[in-house]
Design a protein around this motif. Structure first.
Motif, PDB file in Angstrom:
ATOM      1  N   ILE A 418       0.867  -1.172   0.000  1.00 43.65           N
ATOM      2  CA  ILE A 418       0.000   0.000   0.000  1.00 43.65           C
ATOM      3  C   ILE A 418       0.905   1.223   0.000  1.00 43.65           C
ATOM      4  O   ILE A 418       1.989   1.199   0.577  1.00 43.65           O
ATOM      5  N   TYR A 419       0.482   2.272  -0.688  1.00 46.80           N
ATOM      6  CA  TYR A 419       1.253   3.513  -0.633  1.00 46.80           C
ATOM      7  C   TYR A 419       0.277   4.680  -0.502  1.00 46.80           C
ATOM      8  O   TYR A 419      -0.890   4.601  -0.903  1.00 46.80           O
ATOM      9  N   PHE A 420       0.759   5.778   0.063  1.00 42.65           N
ATOM     10  CA  PHE A 420      -0.097   6.930   0.339  1.00 42.65           C
ATOM     11  C   PHE A 420       0.758   8.187   0.323  1.00 42.65           C
ATOM     12  O   PHE A 420       2.001   8.127   0.342  1.00 42.65           O
ATOM     13  N   HIS A 421       0.077   9.315   0.284  1.00 44.28           N
ATOM     14  CA  HIS A 421       0.763  10.605   0.301  1.00 44.28           C
ATOM     15  C   HIS A 421       1.251  10.898   1.716  1.00 44.28           C
ATOM     16  O   HIS A 421       0.460  10.855   2.670  1.00 44.28           O
ATOM     17  N   VAL A 422       2.534  11.160   1.842  1.00 45.28           N
ATOM     18  CA  VAL A 422       3.048  11.597   3.125  1.00 45.28           C
ATOM     19  C   VAL A 422       2.844  13.107   3.171  1.00 45.28           C
ATOM     20  O   VAL A 422       3.229  13.837   2.272  1.00 45.28           O
ATOM     21  N   SER A 423       2.184  13.583   4.215  1.00 39.82           N
ATOM     22  CA  SER A 423       1.743  14.967   4.219  1.00 39.82           C
ATOM     23  C   SER A 423       1.703  15.493   5.647  1.00 39.82           C
ATOM     24  O   SER A 423       2.272  14.903   6.573  1.00 39.82           O
ATOM     25  N   MET A 424       1.002  16.605   5.831  1.00 37.43           N
ATOM     26  CA  MET A 424       0.747  17.176   7.146  1.00 37.43           C
ATOM     27  C   MET A 424      -0.758  17.382   7.277  1.00 37.43           C
ATOM     28  O   MET A 424      -1.423  17.818   6.327  1.00 37.43           O
ATOM     29  N   ALA A 425      -1.301  17.035   8.405  1.00 35.68           N
ATOM     30  CA  ALA A 425      -2.747  17.095   8.618  1.00 35.68           C
ATOM     31  C   ALA A 425      -3.096  18.311   9.467  1.00 35.68           C
ATOM     32  O   ALA A 425      -2.497  18.549  10.524  1.00 35.68           O
ATOM     33  N   PHE A 426      -4.064  19.103   8.978  1.00 35.36           N
ATOM     34  CA  PHE A 426      -4.543  20.289   9.682  1.00 35.36           C
ATOM     35  C   PHE A 426      -5.898  20.001  10.307  1.00 35.36           C
ATOM     36  O   PHE A 426      -6.633  19.095   9.878  1.00 35.36           O
ATOM     37  N   THR A 427      -6.239  20.780  11.295  1.00 39.50           N
ATOM     38  CA  THR A 427      -7.586  20.719  11.848  1.00 39.50           C
ATOM     39  C   THR A 427      -8.588  21.042  10.738  1.00 39.50           C
ATOM     40  O   THR A 427      -8.322  21.866   9.860  1.00 39.50           O
ATOM     41  N   ARG A 428      -9.715  20.414  10.786  1.00 40.96           N
ATOM     42  CA  ARG A 428     -10.709  20.596   9.737  1.00 40.96           C
ATOM     43  C   ARG A 428     -11.055  22.081   9.568  1.00 40.96           C
ATOM     44  O   ARG A 428     -11.259  22.792  10.546  1.00 40.96           O
ATOM     45  N   ASN A 429     -11.050  22.550   8.264  1.00 38.40           N
ATOM     46  CA  ASN A 429     -11.355  23.941   7.908  1.00 38.40           C
ATOM     47  C   ASN A 429     -10.339  24.914   8.513  1.00 38.40           C
ATOM     48  O   ASN A 429     -10.688  26.034   8.925  1.00 38.40           O
ATOM     49  N   SER A 430      -9.091  24.497   8.552  1.00 42.26           N
ATOM     50  CA  SER A 430      -8.046  25.345   9.116  1.00 42.26           C
ATOM     51  C   SER A 430      -7.728  26.506   8.170  1.00 42.26           C
ATOM     52  O   SER A 430      -7.730  26.366   6.951  1.00 42.26           O
ATOM     53  N   LYS A 431      -7.424  27.673   8.754  1.00 46.25           N
ATOM     54  CA  LYS A 431      -7.073  28.853   7.958  1.00 46.25           C
ATOM     55  C   LYS A 431      -5.633  28.813   7.465  1.00 46.25           C
ATOM     56  O   LYS A 431      -5.232  29.650   6.652  1.00 46.25           O
ATOM     57  N   PHE A 432      -4.840  27.817   7.931  1.00 49.13           N
ATOM     58  CA  PHE A 432      -3.439  27.749   7.523  1.00 49.13           C
ATOM     59  C   PHE A 432      -3.220  26.875   6.292  1.00 49.13           C
ATOM     60  O   PHE A 432      -2.101  26.820   5.778  1.00 49.13           O
ATOM     61  N   VAL A 433      -4.239  26.182   5.810  1.00 53.92           N
ATOM     62  CA  VAL A 433      -4.045  25.194   4.746  1.00 53.92           C
ATOM     63  C   VAL A 433      -3.536  25.842   3.473  1.00 53.92           C
ATOM     64  O   VAL A 433      -2.568  25.387   2.850  1.00 53.92           O
ATOM     65  N   ASP A 434      -4.168  26.950   3.047  1.00 59.60           N
ATOM     66  CA  ASP A 434      -3.774  27.578   1.779  1.00 59.60           C
ATOM     67  C   ASP A 434      -2.361  28.127   1.838  1.00 59.60           C
ATOM     68  O   ASP A 434      -1.590  28.005   0.877  1.00 59.60           O
ATOM     69  N   SER A 435      -2.001  28.740   2.954  1.00 54.41           N
ATOM     70  CA  SER A 435      -0.647  29.297   3.074  1.00 54.41           C
ATOM     71  C   SER A 435       0.407  28.196   3.000  1.00 54.41           C
ATOM     72  O   SER A 435       1.411  28.323   2.277  1.00 54.41           O
TER      73      SER A 435
END
Length: 590
Positions: A418-435
């Protein structure tokens, strides 16, 4: 700019000397815009030292490729804030220049609370403090560039899984509950998309199995690999045919010859040339001699072919067959399957999968809480694999199983479970996601993240190699021995496997010779015994006689009998008195 990094600029600044420049309409510039940039998302800023008239500005904007551009801004040296709006209402012209300062201002005004799955190469720890890792460098570099404030915690990793009540464990739970703004190292899975927000694509990682590199072995049966099975079969058939010809021809043509002698001579004519031994053709018939000549010629050619590849086949080692994929692993029941127990997505996959391949493997899995021991088992234990996250496995190899940067004793499977995207998880609807999506995009497309991954492995290699060289313990000796076996180019003497077939053939020959010896000697011994004991009454057994005669006495008796035989032969063949005279007369007469 490098063409393979597509859309890695947010702004395209065009320096225009004057409004009449034709460069904006050139094929070179158009190719650059549409092959290297994304004109529907990039901001095109035309910077000129001359303020064009309204007509010239509209003429400039009438270029065909301008009509497909989303953001256009004109900036002049004298009036840096002046923006000319084109007449074409289909174009969206920004009212102010978008700049990095906007995101910098936002991040500076909003401190961010960060936690991490403290695993390498995400975060590399040394003496309780982070010293590397691509997620750590991502935060440190972006924080330095944008000058924003962040609170970075790096607790020990205990797992990243979801409870049956849909709540999350550990660092993932802190972010889901809003105690932290983001967690570094969280893989992007379908289940997690429902509870977390993720930025742009960073990289992907998969679950593979680690296994020791195939050991080089010398196969004792390699002596027969020089010819293919078809060639050996044809050679055997021709040997049988030639033997049959010699046997039948000699039996029909020759007279007064025993069958056993014919068999022996026929075997000699067939086998001796193959063994490069001389053989005499005693027959006077042309058919037998003709067949022998042709057979001798063919054997010379076959021997030449055989000897030309003999050394390479016998001395050149081959690699033992090892599984390279999960499908091959399912068919190798003799392999022990271990797995790093991470309490994360990989364990859930093997426990819930419906794939028949991975279901078979899951029944054989031995979960290993000691992750380092799992990698040691794969490296040193025979026929053992360790299923692990590719990033984590490579980090353990770099730190504990690397003695030379050029070679490794452990390799990974060629496919993923199995493979997946290694990423960072934000709180749902976080204002920091776009930045952070913009930050991640810049660092990914410029190659920084891959470079930091390599750097984190190198940090562990340096410390690991130094530790192995200083300690010189059992691990060092195992790695040193393994590297010598796999990569040594020095000449070495033949081992037993090189000559095993020879000794096997010799053993068979000794056994057959011993059997033949006993078959031949027993009748003669019985005959001699009967002659020696002819005067002894039949009622006296051989066993009783041997009890009264010692071995030394029997030897003297045998020697006396041989001496008597020799003296009797001397009497029978003694020369007459006139022997020398008669021979001389014969010579004179002749």
């Amino acid at each position: 700019m490098v063409s393979k990094f597509i859309n890695h600029f947010e702004f395209v600044l065009i320096l225009s000397a004057n409004s009449k420049s034709n460069y904006l309409d050139s094929d070179e510039f158009i190719r650059h815009i549409f092959y290297m940039q994304n004109p529907k998302h990039d901001h095109f800023v035309i910077w000129s030292s001359v303020v064009p008239q309204s007509s010239s500005t509209m003429k400039t904007l009438s270029l065909a490729w301008f009509q497909r551009v989303r953001y256009i801004a004109f900036v002049y040296f004298e009036q840096k804030t002046k923006i000319e709006i084109p007449g074409d209402s289909s174009l969206q012209v920004i009212s102010e220049i978008p700049a990095v300062t906007c995101m910098r201002k936002f991040l500076q005004e909003n401190p961010i609370k960060i936690t991490s799955l403290t695993l390498e190469p995400y975060v590399v720890m040394k003496e309780g403090r982070p010293v590397g890792g691509f997620f750590y460098n991502l935060i440190a570099s972006s924080g330095s560039f944008y000058n924003y404030t962040y609170d970075f915690s790096y607790p020990a990793f205990k797992g990243a899984y979801q409870f049956p009540n849909k709540s999350w464990f550990g660092q993932m739970g802190e972010v889901a509950e809003g105690k932290k703004d983001l967690v570094l190292g969280a893989g992007r899975l379908f289940e997690r998309n429902l509870d977390f927000d993720f930025p742009s694509y960073i990289d992907y990682v998969g679950v593979k199995f680690s296994i020791s590199i195939p050991k080089k072995v010398v196969q004792w049966e390699a002596i027969i690999y020089i010819f293919s099975p078809l060639v050996w079969t044809i050679l055997l058939l021709f040997c049988s045919a030639v033997f049959a010809f010699f046997f039948i021809a000699t039996l029909l043509l020759e007279e007064d010859i025993l069958v056993a002698e014919i068999i022996f001579e026929s075997c000699s004519l067939v086998v001796n040339p193959l063994l490069e031994q001389g053989v005499e053709v005693v027959s006077k018939y042309f058919s037998i001699k003709c067949m022998a000549i042709y057979w001798f010629l063919i054997t010379v050619i076959l021997n030449t072919y055989y000897k030309s590849d003999f050394i390479s086949y016998v001395t050149y080692p081959t690699e033992e067959p090892t599984p390279k994929t999960f499908f091959e692993l399912t068919r190798r029941e003799d392999y022990i399957v271990r797995m790093m127990n991470m309490n994360a997505a990989a364990e859930r996959f093997f426990n819930t999968t419906t794939s028949p391949i991975f279901r078979k493997i899951s029944r054989r899995i031995i979960f290993e809480d000691n992750r380092l021991q799992c990698m040691f088992s794969a490296a040193f234990d025979p026929k053992t694999v360790c299923i692990n996250n590719e990033f984590f496995g490579a980090s353990y190899i770099a730190q504990n199983l690397t003695l030379s940067r050029m070679f490794s004793l452990v390799q990974f499977s060629s496919d993923y479970a199995i493979y997946f995207h290694v990423s960072m998880a934000f709180t749902r609807n976080s204002k920091f996601v776009d930045s952070f999506s913009q930050i991640v995009t810049f660092l990914r497309d410029t190659g920084h993240i891959r470079k930091w991954i390599v750097d984190s492995y190198e940090i562990r290699r340096v410390s690991g190699i130094n530790w192995l060289l200083k300690s010189r313990g059992s691990t060092y000796e195992k790695l040193k021995t393994g590297l010598k076996q796999q990569n040594s180019s020095d000449l070495s003497p033949f081992v037993f496997e090189n000559v095993a077939v020879c000794f096997l053939v010799l053993t068979v020959g000794l056994i057959l010779s011993a059997v033949a010896f006993f078959i031949e000697v027993l009748p003669n011994a019985n005959l001699e015994y009967m002659k020696e004991n002819a005067e002894i009454p039949r009622s006296t057994s051989r066993i009783k006689i041997r009890k009264h005669i010692s071995r030394k006495e029997r030897k003297w008796q045998m020697a006396a009998r041989q001496l008597n035989k020799l003296s009797q032969m001397a009497k029978n063949y003694s020369a007459p008195n006139n022997f020398y005279f008669s021979r001389s007369n014969d010579n004179c007469n002749s």
